[in-house]
Design an enzyme around this catalytic site. Structure first.
Site, short mmCIF file in Angstrom:
data_model
loop_
_atom_site.label_atom_id
_atom_site.label_comp_id
_atom_site.label_asym_id
_atom_site.label_seq_id
_atom_site.Cartn_x
_atom_site.Cartn_y
_atom_site.Cartn_z
N ASP A 141 -5.32 7.58 -2.43
CA ASP A 141 -4.31 7.32 -3.22
C ASP A 141 -4.48 6.61 -4.13
O ASP A 141 -3.56 5.29 -4.78
CB ASP A 141 -2.46 6.71 -2.38
CG ASP A 141 -1.46 7.26 -2.67
OD1 ASP A 141 -1.01 5.68 -2.59
OD2 ASP A 141 -1.33 7.13 -4.53
N LYS A 144 -7.60 7.65 -9.38
CA LYS A 144 -7.46 9.30 -9.47
C LYS A 144 -9.08 9.51 -9.55
O LYS A 144 -9.31 10.39 -9.29
CB LYS A 144 -6.69 9.68 -10.36
CG LYS A 144 -4.52 9.38 -9.78
CD LYS A 144 -4.70 9.07 -8.48
CE LYS A 144 -3.85 8.06 -8.56
NZ LYS A 144 -3.50 7.99 -6.66
N ASP A 169 -2.74 12.23 -2.16
CA ASP A 169 -1.59 11.88 -3.84
C ASP A 169 -2.21 11.94 -5.19
O ASP A 169 -3.35 11.75 -5.20
CB ASP A 169 -0.49 10.62 -3.56
CG ASP A 169 0.40 10.27 -4.10
OD1 ASP A 169 0.15 9.01 -4.69
OD2 ASP A 169 1.08 11.03 -4.10
N ASN A 170 -0.65 12.15 -6.03
CA ASN A 170 -0.70 12.98 -6.81
C ASN A 170 -1.96 13.49 -8.04
O ASN A 170 -2.47 13.46 -9.04
CB ASN A 170 -1.59 11.37 -7.49
CG ASN A 170 -0.75 10.13 -7.35
OD1 ASN A 170 -0.73 9.55 -6.78
ND2 ASN A 170 1.03 10.05 -7.42
N GLU A 199 6.95 9.87 -6.86
CA GLU A 199 7.62 8.92 -6.62
C GLU A 199 9.20 8.58 -7.42
O GLU A 199 8.58 8.07 -8.56
CB GLU A 199 6.91 8.12 -5.55
CG GLU A 199 6.11 7.07 -6.71
CD GLU A 199 4.33 7.85 -6.95
OE1 GLU A 199 4.24 8.58 -6.98
OE2 GLU A 199 4.15 6.85 -7.47
O1 LIG Z 1 -2.82 4.67 -10.07
C1 LIG Z 1 -2.31 4.39 -8.70
N1 LIG Z 1 -2.57 4.16 -7.92
C2 LIG Z 1 -3.75 3.75 -7.70
C3 LIG Z 1 -3.93 2.58 -8.06
O2 LIG Z 1 -3.19 1.80 -6.82
C4 LIG Z 1 -0.84 5.57 -9.13
C5 LIG Z 1 -0.67 5.72 -10.23
C6 LIG Z 1 0.89 6.53 -10.43
C7 LIG Z 1 1.94 6.58 -11.71
C8 LIG Z 1 1.21 5.76 -12.75
C9 LIG Z 1 1.64 6.09 -13.76
C10 LIG Z 1 2.87 7.43 -14.08
F1 LIG Z 1 3.23 7.12 -15.26
C11 LIG Z 1 2.52 8.02 -13.41
C12 LIG Z 1 2.62 7.82 -12.11
C13 LIG Z 1 1.55 7.70 -9.20
C14 LIG Z 1 1.28 7.05 -8.18
O3 LIG Z 1 1.30 7.75 -6.67
C15 LIG Z 1 -0.65 6.09 -7.98
O4 LIG Z 1 -0.85 6.57 -6.77
MG LIG Z 2 -0.01 7.61 -5.65
#
Ligand SMILES: O=C(NCCO)c1cc(-c2ccc(F)cc2)cc(O)c1O
Ligand SMILES: [Mg+2]
Length: 214
Positions: A141, A144, A169-170, A199
């Site tokens: 997580d 990316k 995740d993601n 989320e």
């Molecule tokens: O960068 C991420 N994690 C690593 C740093 O801790 C991360 C980003 C996003 C996200 C952000 C900006 C948006 F517009 C959409 C998604 C979501 C997540 O679940 C994530 O884990």
């Molecule tokens: Mg995430």
């Protein structure tokens, strides 16, 4: 000076959660993110899928890459059997500081080792530093663009065993296309996609579960 979002999240936990009660910490963070400020925790919808995979695996060794504020750390740690080794890695020192306080507020500090640093630097040292041979469960997580290089490090340093489960995740938003292509096409993994949403939003996202076949 102005507080950061993680600091405001911590305040919300201290105000609204019950010390030593992980469920209340999870709820307080989800409430904060739904009603005050969006934050990149795995969230409640994907969090339930995470819970079910952790419960199914019942791991003795766990690695989380990307602690952030400790939300998924608390979700995972609350489900682990006593004696489980759980390492979580966070690159950002400010996030790590908040995570330590949120994990401690939940009363789970004795179940988790939080390591500050870059996953690419740490993975090669895990055996030496923590006496772990292989991981039963890994939650990806973090950044990316690190998912693919880091899974290759897991293979190179022998940190996976037949049956190790990786949950990412993601994989849709923000997206991890190279990682997905790799685990879905490699004969060494059996992968399955769990559709969900980013989320606290209606945006499509999901988790990819990959079983290492050895
Ligand atoms: O960068 C991420 N994690 C690593 C740093 O801790 C991360 C980003 C996003 C996200 C952000 C900006 C948006 F517009 C959409 C998604 C979501 C997540 O679940 C994530 O884990
Ligand atoms: Mg995430």
């Amino acid at each position: 000076t102005r507080s950061t979002r993680p600091q405001r999240m911590l305040k919300a936990v201290q105000k609204n959660a019950i010390r030593g009660n992980p469920e209340s910490v999870i709820s307080a963070i989800d409430y904060f993110c739904k009603h005050s400020e969006w934050a990149m925790n795995v969230g409640d919808e994907k969090g339930c899928i995470l819970d079910s995979v952790v419960t199914e695996v019942d791991p003795s060794t766990v690695l989380e890459l990307g602690t952030y504020c400790g939300y998924s750390t608390v979700r995972i740690a609350r489900l682990l059997s006593p004696g489980t080794k759980f390492i979580t890695v966070e690159f950002n020192p400010a996030s790590a500081e908040v995570a330590r306080k949120i994990i401690a507020y939940a009363g789970l500090q004795d179940k988790v080792t939080l390591v500050e640093g870059a996953s690419g630097d740490l993975i090669p040292q895990i055996k030496k530093l923590y006496g772990i041979t292989t991981f039963d469960f890994i939650f990806l997580d973090h950044w990316k663009d690190r998912y693919l290089p880091d899974i290759k490090l897991f293979e190179e340093y022998g940190l996976l065993r037949k049956g190790s489960v990786l949950l990412a995740d993601n994989v849709i938003c923000p997206g991890t296309p190279e990682y997905l292509e790799y685990v879905r096409n490699s004969p060494r993994y059996e992968s399955r996609y769990y559709p969900s949403h980013l989320e606290y939003t209606k945006v499509e996202d999901g988790l990819e579960k990959s079983l290492f076949l050895g």
